[in-house]
Design a protein around this motif. Structure first.
Motif, PDB file in Angstrom:
ATOM      1  N   PRO A  76      -8.590  14.367   1.296  1.00  0.00           N
ATOM      2  CA  PRO A  76      -7.573  13.322   1.315  1.00  0.00           C
ATOM      3  C   PRO A  76      -6.235  13.826   1.866  1.00  0.00           C
ATOM      4  CG  PRO A  76      -7.958  14.067  -0.941  1.00  0.00           C
ATOM      5  CD  PRO A  76      -8.871  14.867  -0.061  1.00  0.00           C
ATOM      6  N   MET A 134       0.846  -1.206   0.000  1.00  0.00           N
ATOM      7  CA  MET A 134       0.000   0.000   0.000  1.00  0.00           C
ATOM      8  C   MET A 134       0.887   1.264   0.000  1.00  0.00           C
ATOM      9  SD  MET A 134      -2.927   1.025   2.757  1.00  0.00           S
ATOM     10  CE  MET A 134      -3.294  -0.706   3.093  1.00  0.00           C
ATOM     11  N   ASP A 135       0.536   2.203  -0.854  1.00  0.00           N
ATOM     12  CA  ASP A 135       1.292   3.463  -0.873  1.00  0.00           C
ATOM     13  C   ASP A 135       1.003   4.261   0.388  1.00  0.00           C
ATOM     14  OD1 ASP A 135       2.443   2.905  -3.219  1.00  0.00           O
ATOM     15  OD2 ASP A 135       1.130   4.164  -4.457  1.00  0.00           O
ATOM     16  N   ASN A 173      -2.130  14.130   1.872  1.00  0.00           N
ATOM     17  CA  ASN A 173      -1.086  14.062   0.849  1.00  0.00           C
ATOM     18  C   ASN A 173       0.285  14.273   1.494  1.00  0.00           C
ATOM     19  OD1 ASN A 173      -0.678  17.002   0.909  1.00  0.00           O
ATOM     20  ND2 ASN A 173      -2.647  17.079  -0.175  1.00  0.00           N
ATOM     21  N   PRO A 183      -1.892   5.357   4.925  1.00  0.00           N
ATOM     22  CA  PRO A 183      -2.153   5.027   3.520  1.00  0.00           C
ATOM     23  C   PRO A 183      -2.591   6.264   2.736  1.00  0.00           C
ATOM     24  CG  PRO A 183      -3.151   3.393   4.950  1.00  0.00           C
ATOM     25  CD  PRO A 183      -2.654   4.499   5.844  1.00  0.00           C
ATOM     26  N   LYS A 184      -2.162   6.267   1.484  1.00  0.00           N
ATOM     27  CA  LYS A 184      -2.376   7.417   0.606  1.00  0.00           C
ATOM     28  C   LYS A 184      -3.854   7.739   0.397  1.00  0.00           C
ATOM     29  CE  LYS A 184      -0.977   8.521  -4.071  1.00  0.00           C
ATOM     30  NZ  LYS A 184      -0.438   7.914  -5.294  1.00  0.00           N
ATOM     31  N   ASN A 185      -4.727   6.675   0.467  1.00  0.00           N
ATOM     32  CA  ASN A 185      -6.147   6.918   0.172  1.00  0.00           C
ATOM     33  C   ASN A 185      -6.950   7.333   1.410  1.00  0.00           C
ATOM     34  OD1 ASN A 185      -6.091   4.516   1.542  1.00  0.00           O
ATOM     35  ND2 ASN A 185      -7.258   3.345   0.005  1.00  0.00           N
ATOM     36  N   TYR A 186      -6.270   7.643   2.492  1.00  0.00           N
ATOM     37  CA  TYR A 186      -6.972   8.051   3.716  1.00  0.00           C
ATOM     38  C   TYR A 186      -7.484   9.483   3.609  1.00  0.00           C
ATOM     39  CZ  TYR A 186      -6.205   4.295   7.148  1.00  0.00           C
ATOM     40  OH  TYR A 186      -6.262   3.140   7.866  1.00  0.00           O
ATOM     41  N   THR A 187      -8.571   9.748   4.325  1.00  0.00           N
ATOM     42  CA  THR A 187      -8.967  11.136   4.545  1.00  0.00           C
ATOM     43  C   THR A 187      -8.270  11.615   5.820  1.00  0.00           C
ATOM     44  OG1 THR A 187     -10.840  10.470   5.899  1.00  0.00           O
ATOM     45  CG2 THR A 187     -11.251  10.749   3.539  1.00  0.00           C
ATOM     46  N   GLU A 228     -18.974   5.580   4.159  1.00  0.00           N
ATOM     47  CA  GLU A 228     -19.391   4.925   2.915  1.00  0.00           C
ATOM     48  C   GLU A 228     -20.782   5.288   2.429  1.00  0.00           C
ATOM     49  OE1 GLU A 228     -18.491   0.745   3.403  1.00  0.00           O
ATOM     50  OE2 GLU A 228     -16.373   1.277   3.544  1.00  0.00           O
ATOM     51  N   GLU A 252     -20.830  10.726   2.606  1.00  0.00           N
ATOM     52  CA  GLU A 252     -19.538  11.417   2.690  1.00  0.00           C
ATOM     53  C   GLU A 252     -19.634  12.655   1.818  1.00  0.00           C
ATOM     54  OE1 GLU A 252     -16.641   8.407   1.622  1.00  0.00           O
ATOM     55  OE2 GLU A 252     -16.956   7.331   3.497  1.00  0.00           O
ATOM     56  N   GLN A 301      -9.732   9.868   8.852  1.00  0.00           N
ATOM     57  CA  GLN A 301      -9.224   8.507   9.110  1.00  0.00           C
ATOM     58  C   GLN A 301      -7.830   8.559   9.728  1.00  0.00           C
ATOM     59  OE1 GLN A 301     -10.017   7.312   4.959  1.00  0.00           O
ATOM     60  NE2 GLN A 301     -10.846   5.404   5.780  1.00  0.00           N
TER      61      GLN A 301
END
Lengths: 580, 165
Positions: free
Chosen positions: A67, A1-2, A69, A16-20, A40, A43, A23
């Motif tokens: 997100p 995972m990035d 970054n 993880p890169k896809n987190y808000t 889910e 949002e 999170q």
């Protein structure tokens, strides 16, 4: 995972890169407050409670949708952030009907909690125009009071998530409000009464239609014999209303509390669940042998039955003709049991404790009056029962564990697991497998149909029959299976459908958990575990082994599917019309 | 202000319905197709009554409420029919100061209808509008494409009489 490197309140961390941001902050041990956010399903970053400061950003950002970054620096609790959140709350309060003391959600209201936690000092600072909005109480199951609505849209999202979408936001600006198409009452729409909107609501804008007064009335009437049944899932959730951990099984305390409330007999819907299995397994075997309509679909869930009648009337022949356990219980109580005890069914009041708001609709359905009077008189939700227990000042946590009364309180593990998605299927398979093979050693556990997945499929070799089954929970998942049937691609013999995602343990009548719990804990799995654990520890786990059930057949019904059984335990379905 | 929902009986023709269904078929697979469909529907019928929204809902597979939410959000969509003669009274600042409120009231009283309403015979509809840029003629009303300016409340009677026959 990035992964990316960020700092939250100066603390470096890698997420993880896809987190808000929301999170990421939770991983750092910070629950950023939210109001409109439901993981889910909603949002939308609308309410602005979850705002945080991001270094270099022009303004505060909504952390629920923003997100992370690389190199981002987030501050979750600066004076600027606190001031903004407080201002938002004060503006929400400016047209909120602040009748907290008489509100059903008092002490279980997310708005109230936020105001307290975030330190709102003057709740009438922006006191403004407070239009008295119309209350919609047109349905049997729900009351909507828009003057307590904060326009978070969580109910709208919950309704859309079920694939229904009969409520939404009408008009705009200050006039925005939750309503139905053409401002029609909810009862004119294709609402299935599932109540998922109620458990999604952070405030008291959506509540079940409270019928506890009717029950108090019946309990104080010396003419009436008041019997109560509690659905399988109630024992797995009622404790939450008294601060117990999610997934605590309170069966014994619940029976004790019901007795202390003054019910003449404290019975268990699990008994009727066993009875349902007798009839349903028999119906399935008959349909398979005699070439009846297949796949047969369960009819225990009244929200699902409403959905089928409203949205897929052409598939009604697939529905099992069995009444739901709630109704079977009432039917047996007012016929066989009443006769046995010498009680006039007209003087018997059957109260049911249900995880479900659609049960309030179901008690009024046609063709559900085996003794000439409605099988069930009043269906309460888990929440209403909790309210009664609190009102009666029963010390729930310290009650002894008591047993249900006999005979309609006797049940097997098969009845217990009805409360979780896949449970009815498994219970039916236990009995069908033994009936088909004639082998009492036939398997008890069918684990492929357990779990919280929206659709579960399995195939079992039973004797010389290969039975293919599916279990769906949540109406969007049900619709997927129904479309498959319509296209002629469904080669199942038996389908279980539960209206609410996860089954009854997550029903619209269950104790309301705030979003922060719903977003981070798998309520459905924890509550279901309580039921599967109880089942695993029981000696009797197959419905047909229930001695009380055997007695009812011996004395009264004859055999499953008999003429009497049809008169008392089966029903019929009609297309319903409503705006979609 | 919330939009009024019309109560006059629906008078759509089979030709209009065919036109609407053709428009839906044309847009159906586009992203965000609802807006252009609602715009065309309003061009065809003049407004978006429940019967029309139902056709759109069924053909597009969008819940009625979602359509109604969009129709009540944007001011360009109307839920009440427009009359054969559509009367708009400018309530912009200049016209308002020059007494267009009284003109509106007179029209409302003469026609027996309120704002965003249509007479039962379908002849006149009445609405208030924002500045139409003819402030030099304040107070101003328009009837379809005709502009009437520098009005006194009494003038309403003679103007209406022209359209009454």
């Amino acid at each position: 995972m990035d992964m990316v490197n960020i700092k939250i309140n100066g603390m470096p961390m890698s997420v993880p890169k896809n987190y808000t941001i929301l999170q990421a902050a939770r991983e750092a041990g910070i629950d950023i407050p939210t109001l409109c956010y439901l993981r889910e399903i909603n949002e939308i970053g609308a309410c602005r409670i979850c705002v945080v400061e991001v270094k270099g950003a022009r303004s505060l950002v909504a952390s629920c949708v923003y997100p992370v970054n690389e190199g981002m620096e987030v501050f979750t609790n600066t004076p600027k952030v606190q001031k903004s959140r407080r201002l938002t709350l004060e503006l929400i309060l400016s047209n909120h009907k602040r009748r907290c003391l008489s509100c059903e959600r008092n002490q279980n209201c997310e708005l109230q909690q936020l105001c307290y936690d975030l330190g709102v000092e003057d709740e009438s600072y922006f006191d403004g125009d407070n239009p008295e909005t119309a209350i919609d109480a047109s349905c049997a199951h729900l009351v909507r009071d828009n003057s307590k609505c904060v326009l978070c849209r969580r109910c709208v999202a919950a309704c859309a998530e079920q694939g229904i979408g009969v409520i939404g936001t009408n008009a705009r600006g200050f006039d925005s409000h939750i309503g139905c198409a053409f401002e029609m009452p909810l009862a004119n729409t294709s609402c299935v009464s599932c109540g998922q909107c109620i458990v999604a609501c952070p405030t008291g804008a959506l509540t079940e239609k409270d019928q506890t007064d009717e029950v108090w009335e019946a309990l104080s009437d010396p003419e009436k014999t008041v019997v109560v049944q509690a659905a399988p899932s109630i024992r797995a959730t009622l404790g939450e209303a008294f601060g117990m951990p999610i997934g605590t099984n309170v069966e014994g305390k619940m029976a004790a509390a019901l007795r202390r409330l003054g019910f003449d007999k404290v019975f268990d819907t699990d008994f009727a669940a066993d009875l349902t299995i007798m009839e349903e397994a028999n119906e399935l075997v008959e349909r398979i042998k005699e070439g009846g309509t297949l796949p047969m679909i369960t009819s225990c869930s009244p929200g699902w039955v409403n959905y089928c009648e409203l949205y897929y009337p052409e598939l009604l022949p697939h529905l099992s003709s069995c009444k739901s356990p709630q109704q079977m219980f009432g039917a047996i109580a007012k016929t066989w049991y009443a006769k046995r005890e010498g009680i006039d069914p007209k003087n018997m009041v059957v109260v049911s404790i249900m995880p479900c708001t659609a049960k309030k609709f179901e008690v009024g359905r046609a063709d559900q009056s085996a003794a000439g009077v409605p099988d069930v008189d009043i269906a309460l939700t888990t929440r209403e029962l909790a309210r009664m227990i609190k009102k009666a000042k029963i010390n729930f946590a310290n009650l002894p564990d008591e047993a249900f009364d006999s005979p309609l309180g006797e049940a097997t593990g098969a009845g217990v697991i009805f409360g979780a998605t896949g449970g009815v299927m498994e219970a039916a398979l236990r009995t069908a497998a033994e009936w088909i093979t004639g082998d009492p050693g036939a398997p008890v556990e069918f684990k492929e149909v357990r779990g919280t997945a929206g659709i579960k499929e399995a195939a079992y070799q039973v004797g010389d029959l290969n039975i293919k089954v599916a279990a769906a929970s949540g109406l969007k998942n049900a619709a997927e299976l129904l479309e498959k049937i319509k296209r002629g691609e469904a080669d199942y013999q038996f389908i279980e459908v539960m209206c609410c995602p996860g089954g009854c343990v997550n029903g619209g009548g269950q104790p309301i958990q705030p979003a922060v719990v719903r977003n981070n804990v798998d309520l459905r799995a924890l509550r279901a575990k309580a039921l599967y654990d109880e089942d695993a520890g029981l000696a009797l786990r197959k419905s047909h082994d229930n001695p009380a059930i055997q007695k009812v057949y011996e004395d009264f019904l004859g055999k499953p599917g008999s003429h009497v059984a049809h008169e008392v335990l089966h029903t019929s379905y009609q297309e319903q019309k409503g705006y979609k | 202000m919330q939009k009024r929902i019309g109560s006059l009986p629906f008078t759509g023709t089979p030709e209009q319905e065919a036109q609407l269904r053709e428009a839906i078929a044309r847009h159906k697979d586009e992203k965000g197709a609802l807006m252009p469909v609602l715009q065309e529907a309003q061009e065809i019928y003049g407004y978006l009554p429940i019967e029309v929204q139902q056709i759109i809902s069924q053909d597009m597979g969008i819940p009625m409420e979602e359509i109604f939410g969009v129709a009540t959000f944007y001011s360009q969509f109307a839920l009440t029919p427009k009359g054969q003669y559509k009367i708009s009274v400018c309530l912009g600042t200049a016209c308002y100061v020059k007494g267009s409120g009284k003109i509106f009231d007179r029209l409302s009283q003469k026609l027996g209808i309120g704002a965003d309403d249509c007479t039962p015979d379908g002849k006149f509809s009445l609405e208030a509008c924002r500045c139409i840029g003819a402030c030099g003629l304040a107070p101003v009303i328009t009837i379809n494409d005709e502009v009437y300016g520098k009005l006194q409340p009494e003038d309403v009677d003679t103007i209406l009489a022209k359209y009454m026959e």
